[in-house]
Design a protein around this motif. Structure first.
Motif, PDB file in Angstrom:
ATOM      1  N   VAL A 249       0.989  -1.205  -0.006  1.00  0.00           N
ATOM      2  CA  VAL A 249       0.006  -0.352   0.014  1.00  0.00           C
ATOM      3  C   VAL A 249       0.922   1.362  -0.036  1.00  0.00           C
ATOM      4  CG1 VAL A 249      -1.865   1.260   1.190  1.00  0.00           C
ATOM      5  CG2 VAL A 249      -1.728  -1.417   1.183  1.00  0.00           C
ATOM      6  N   ILE A 250       0.948   2.020  -1.151  1.00  0.00           N
ATOM      7  CA  ILE A 250       1.955   2.946  -1.364  1.00  0.00           C
ATOM      8  C   ILE A 250       1.111   4.158  -1.157  1.00  0.00           C
ATOM      9  CG2 ILE A 250       3.705   3.929  -2.973  1.00  0.00           C
ATOM     10  CD1 ILE A 250       3.827   1.380  -4.344  1.00  0.00           C
ATOM     11  N   GLY A 251       1.591   5.219   0.041  1.00  0.00           N
ATOM     12  CA  GLY A 251       1.044   6.326   0.229  1.00  0.00           C
ATOM     13  C   GLY A 251       1.427   7.388  -0.723  1.00  0.00           C
ATOM     14  N   VAL A 252       0.479   8.029  -1.383  1.00  0.00           N
ATOM     15  CA  VAL A 252       0.665   9.251  -2.405  1.00  0.00           C
ATOM     16  C   VAL A 252      -0.113  10.530  -1.558  1.00  0.00           C
ATOM     17  CG1 VAL A 252       0.294  10.233  -4.585  1.00  0.00           C
ATOM     18  CG2 VAL A 252       0.254   7.679  -4.303  1.00  0.00           C
ATOM     19  N   ASP A 253       1.056  11.127  -0.547  1.00  0.00           N
ATOM     20  CA  ASP A 253       0.584  11.789   0.456  1.00  0.00           C
ATOM     21  C   ASP A 253       1.393  12.861   1.009  1.00  0.00           C
ATOM     22  OD1 ASP A 253       2.420  10.425   1.575  1.00  0.00           O
ATOM     23  OD2 ASP A 253       1.351   9.609   3.097  1.00  0.00           O
ATOM     24  N   GLY A 254       2.494  13.237   0.137  1.00  0.00           N
ATOM     25  CA  GLY A 254       3.096  14.571   0.473  1.00  0.00           C
ATOM     26  C   GLY A 254       3.854  14.097   1.770  1.00  0.00           C
ATOM     27  N   GLY A 255       4.218  12.862   2.411  1.00  0.00           N
ATOM     28  CA  GLY A 255       4.632  12.595   3.522  1.00  0.00           C
ATOM     29  C   GLY A 255       3.918  12.503   4.799  1.00  0.00           C
ATOM     30  N   PHE A 256       2.648  12.657   4.718  1.00  0.00           N
ATOM     31  CA  PHE A 256       1.798  12.377   5.723  1.00  0.00           C
ATOM     32  C   PHE A 256       1.972  11.234   6.627  1.00  0.00           C
ATOM     33  CE2 PHE A 256      -2.207  10.735   7.295  1.00  0.00           C
ATOM     34  CZ  PHE A 256      -2.427  11.761   8.476  1.00  0.00           C
ATOM     35  N   LEU A 257       2.208  10.064   5.955  1.00  0.00           N
ATOM     36  CA  LEU A 257       2.036   8.767   6.767  1.00  0.00           C
ATOM     37  C   LEU A 257       3.290   8.670   7.567  1.00  0.00           C
ATOM     38  CD1 LEU A 257       0.448   6.305   4.510  1.00  0.00           C
ATOM     39  CD2 LEU A 257      -0.626   7.330   6.395  1.00  0.00           C
TER      40      LEU A 257
END
Length: 259
Positions: A249-257
């Protein structure tokens, strides 16, 4: 085929089904996949928006075909993949993107609102994966499935969207189980987990959770993502460049996770 697609490994001529492909991340992804040389089946409930998305891709020289589909309907999901095979002979990839919000505090939710979130985000996802996995297995194995989940499926962020959060946690679990069950057939199942992405859904969340304004304070980059940035990760997951990536599951989140 674009230079970007070549750098990620060729996806030229692969057939991909995109659910929820008439708007937002789905529409941007369908366009990106076609630009990379893929043959795209756009699935959505709206005839007008779906047909418009198809025309837009074709006007740019891409290959696309719209099929009306409600992912909560098993008969329509089955027909979607049957028509994809009828038109192109096979299905190599799938981007299971269809989704709906699930707003409301748990104590206040109506049962029908809870059920709706799970009907689309979880059961609809499973119905699509069931057809995809059966079809890819029957084709002799091989293929790549990418599910659009959410950072909310990994980490609880805001109150007031409990049904959505729960349905996305379940979507992450389905992704991992499918990867485990079908890995030996060469079928890879991964997920993207977008953070805040420019979309109608983000705009609509302003009243409930503060939308983009709140998110900018939580993201290390301080920036809101774009649908194309999600599409590019899915495109990489379809390519040979990600051949050893499965069940992720790859976060595409600007570093949020990472915070």
């Amino acid at each position: 085929m674009s230079e970007g697609a070549d750098a990620r490994g060729s996806v030229d001529e692969k057939v991909v089904v995109v659910t929820g492909g008439s708007a937002g991340i789905g529409r941007a992804s369908a366009a990106a996949f076609a630009e990379a040389g893929m043959r795209v089946i756009i699935a959505a409930r709206s005839e007008d928006c779906g047909a418009e998305a198809e025309r837009e891709i074709r006007s740019r020289g891409g290959e696309a075909h719209f099929v009306r589909c409600d992912v909560t309907r098993p008969d329509q999901v089955h027909d979607l993949f049957a028509r994809a095979v009828e038109r192109y002979g096979r299905v190599d990839c799938a981007f299971n993107n269809a989704g709906v919000p699930g707003d409301g505090r748990l104590a206040d939710l109506a049962p029908e609102d809870f059920d709706r979130a799970f009907a689309v985000n979880t059961r609809g996802l499973w119905l699509c994966m069931r057809e995809e996995l059966r079809l890819m297995s029957a084709q002799g194995g091989g293929g790549s499935i990418v599910n659009n989940t959410s950072v909310h499926g990994i980490r609880t962020v805001f109150p007031g969207i409990g049904a959505y959060v729960a349905s996305k946690h379940a979507a992450v679990a389905l992704t991992r189980v499918a990867a485990m069950e079908h890995g030996r057939e060469g079928i890879r199942v991964n997920a993207v987990a977008p953070g805040p992405i420019e979309s109608d859904m983000l705009a609509a969340s302003e009243a409930a959770v503060g939308g983009a304004t709140t998110w900018r304070g939580l993201i290390p980059s301080g920036e809101i993502g774009t649908p194309r940035e999600v599409a590019d990760v899915a495109l990489w997951l379809f390519s040979a460049s990600s051949s050893y990536v499965n069940g992720q599951v790859i976060g595409v989140d600007g570093g949020f996770l990472a915070t």
